[in-house]
Write an enzyme that holds these catalytic residues in place. Structure first.
Site, PDB file in Angstrom:
ATOM      1  N   SER A 237      45.766  39.863  33.035  1.00 43.34           N
ATOM      2  CA  SER A 237      46.094  40.819  33.846  1.00 43.34           C
ATOM      3  C   SER A 237      45.177  40.963  35.147  1.00 43.34           C
ATOM      4  CB  SER A 237      46.457  42.202  33.270  1.00 43.34           C
ATOM      5  OG  SER A 237      45.177  42.975  32.658  1.00 43.34           O
ATOM      6  N   GLU A 260      41.491  34.063  36.103  1.00 44.17           N
ATOM      7  CA  GLU A 260      42.714  33.951  36.877  1.00 44.17           C
ATOM      8  C   GLU A 260      43.723  35.241  36.580  1.00 44.17           C
ATOM      9  OE1 GLU A 260      47.126  32.191  35.716  1.00 44.17           O
ATOM     10  OE2 GLU A 260      45.641  30.861  35.377  1.00 44.17           O
ATOM     11  N   CYS A 297      52.266  32.125  34.909  1.00 44.00           N
ATOM     12  CA  CYS A 297      51.583  32.589  35.998  1.00 44.00           C
ATOM     13  C   CYS A 297      51.982  32.018  37.159  1.00 44.00           C
ATOM     14  CB  CYS A 297      50.124  32.405  35.699  1.00 44.00           C
ATOM     15  SG  CYS A 297      49.803  30.809  35.210  1.00 44.00           S
TER      16      CYS A 297
END
Length: 499
Positions: A237, A260, A297
């Site tokens: 997150s 990421e 993602c």
């Protein structure tokens, strides 16, 4: 049988505090909770291992990577069984993800054996140069030392214990300390056993790999702040990643944090494509949006289009396709609750039309579809925030100029997609200089879910998609994150590092 312990430098260790896994189906298991003391023990062992592992030849490290892949495959049925139980992901998805994980390990092995990743350069001595002679200078890439890796919730194999960050660090010559994700601790333990077997078979130092299960914030904080950790790989997150990133920057000796953190992966549907292929685009978008319950993602969460022929048909087809998709299990109860909260906030936002927002119970998620105007989207930044799950929003723009403005206002993304036909080339040409500054990967006429593991892939992007826009967490280029260049001046060949 699972033992629920931590693997620290070849030794399975228990701690006093435990937690229970929360599988979608099957039996729950008890696992030990990580501690700050374990972090220190693992980091010290990793540093000791680095003294030998960092100096191995590429061929020796490649053999180790391939053996890890073989050991994972040897436990394939066990991994699939525990993985589907813990995550609710379909069996076919787990088998495919295992194949990708093993393929990645073997691709990295092939890559480092070629030697190109070292970027070796040599400027020979020029003793007769005037007014000053030039010394002999050679450049090599060298491993940076122990690396911390945080397992991801949404990929229990490809981005977890033996996933991309771990494989890249080991390929570079760096020992790894993994903080496993509590969403799939059993899967993590089985994969750790595969790595342990490879360590023994290849005669590697035991400290080259450790797994710390569970653990609260103090464990993650201790890991990124430990003075023997030299870099961090993270997928998760924005809030959690940013907190760890800040800790890395605040250290007495700051270290790189390769995080990421999230992305909405906008699609720009240009006029000719919208008119000619609206139903085809809608069907493809529905499949990509709901793949893995929208927990990728690279899920394309936003579709931007200029109102015109085909817009209503696209919306109708997309709504029909999504309505036919049954609720899917999410990775954890917490993720499912966050999805419901994000869906509710989207439905309550001003100037947002709800096309589909079926309720979903407990740990499941049903697809949701919303629509807003370009003016409202530009006014409300919250509409461009990621909602982790199968939720999409259509932004109906008044003109191509408003589309350009919307593109320029985007935050950093992992991907951006152009849905275009030949007649859209002029508009696509105007968009490209904007999109390539916003995203690490720009697609034409496809969908971003499904990230190819190869030499040319970039899985990263400007903040907040990732914390280092010059890096990728997928593909052979990811190995470079854990290397640093060193110049050797007038150095005897006997003292140069092994290739």
């Amino acid at each position: 049988m699972l033992n629920g312990k931590h693997l620290i430098a070849g030794e399975w260790m228990s701690t006093e505090t435990t937690f229970r896994s929360e599988p979608v189906s099957g039996a729950s298991h008890e696992f030990c909770v990580g501690t700050v003391a374990l972090v220190d023990r693992a980091a010290v062992a990793a540093e000791e291992a680095f003294l030998s592992y960092g100096g191995l030849s590429a061929a020796e490290r490649a053999a180790f990577l391939r053996r890890i892949g073989d050991e994972i495959d040897a436990r394939g049925d066990e991994i699939t069984a525990i993985g589907t139980s813990e995550t609710g992901l379909p069996e076919a998805r787990l088998i495919g993800e295992r194949g990708r994980t093993v393929m990645q390990l073997k691709l990295f092995a092939d890559h480092i054996e070629k030697g190109e990743y070292l970027d070796e350069r040599h400027d020979p001595a020029l003793p007769d140069r005037t007014p000053l002679p030039r010394p002999d200078i050679r450049l090599r890439q060298r491993p940076i030392g122990p690396v911390a890796v945080f397992g991801a919730s949404n990929f229990p194999l490809a981005f977890s214990v033996a996933g991309g960050d771990t494989a890249a660090a080991l390929a570079a010559g760096c020992p790894v300390v993994v903080k496993g994700h509590s969403a799939h601790p059993g899967t993590g333990e089985v994969v750790a056993r595969a790595i342990e077997a490879a360590i023994r078979a290849c005669g590697m130092p035991a400290g080259v790999f450790s797994l710390i299960q569970g653990g609260r914030r103090d464990v993650g904080s201790a890991l990124v702040q430990h003075p023997l950790i030299n870099a961090v790989g993270f997928t998760g997150s924005l809030a959690g990643g940013r907190a760890l990133f800040d800790l890395c920057a605040q250290r007495e000796v700051p270290i790189p944090f390769f995080g990421e953190l999230g992305s909405v992966n906008p699609m720009f549907i240009l006029p000719a494509a919208l008119e000619n292929r609206n139903e085809t685009i809608a069907r493809g978008w529905a499949g990509s949006l709901t793949m893995g319950a929208g927990q990728f993602c690279t899920k394309p969460g936003i579709g931007l289009l200029v109102d015109g022929p085909g817009a209503d048909s696209l919306v109708a087809t997309l709504k029909q396709e999504l309505a036919a998709i049954a609720p899917q299990d999410m990775l954890t109860g917490g993720i499912a609750e966050a999805y419901r909260r994000g869906r509710h906030e989207m439905a309550e936002a001003a100037e947002v039309m709800t096309h589909l927002a079926s309720d979903s119970a407990q740990r499941t998620a049903a697809p949701a579809l919303f629509e807003t105007t370009g003016a409202a989207w530009l006014e409300n930044e919250a509409l461009a925030e990621e909602v982790f799950g199968p939720l999409g929003i259509i932004v109906r723009l008044s003109s191509f100029e408003q589309m350009l403005e919307a593109a320029s206002r985007l935050k950093g993304q992992l991907t951006a997609t152009l849905q275009m036909d030949t007649a859209d080339l002029e508009q696509a040409t105007r968009l490209m200089p904007v999109l390539e500054r916003k995203a690490g990967r720009v697609l034409a006429n496809g969908f971003p879910t499904g990230v190819e593991v190869c030499d040319a892939m970039v899985h990263g992007g400007p903040y907040p998609a990732s914390t280092n826009f010059g890096a990728t967490s997928v593909g052979t280029l990811s190995i470079r994150r854990f290397l640093r260049p060193v110049s050797y001046q007038n150095m005897p060949v006997e003292l140069l590092p092994r290739s």
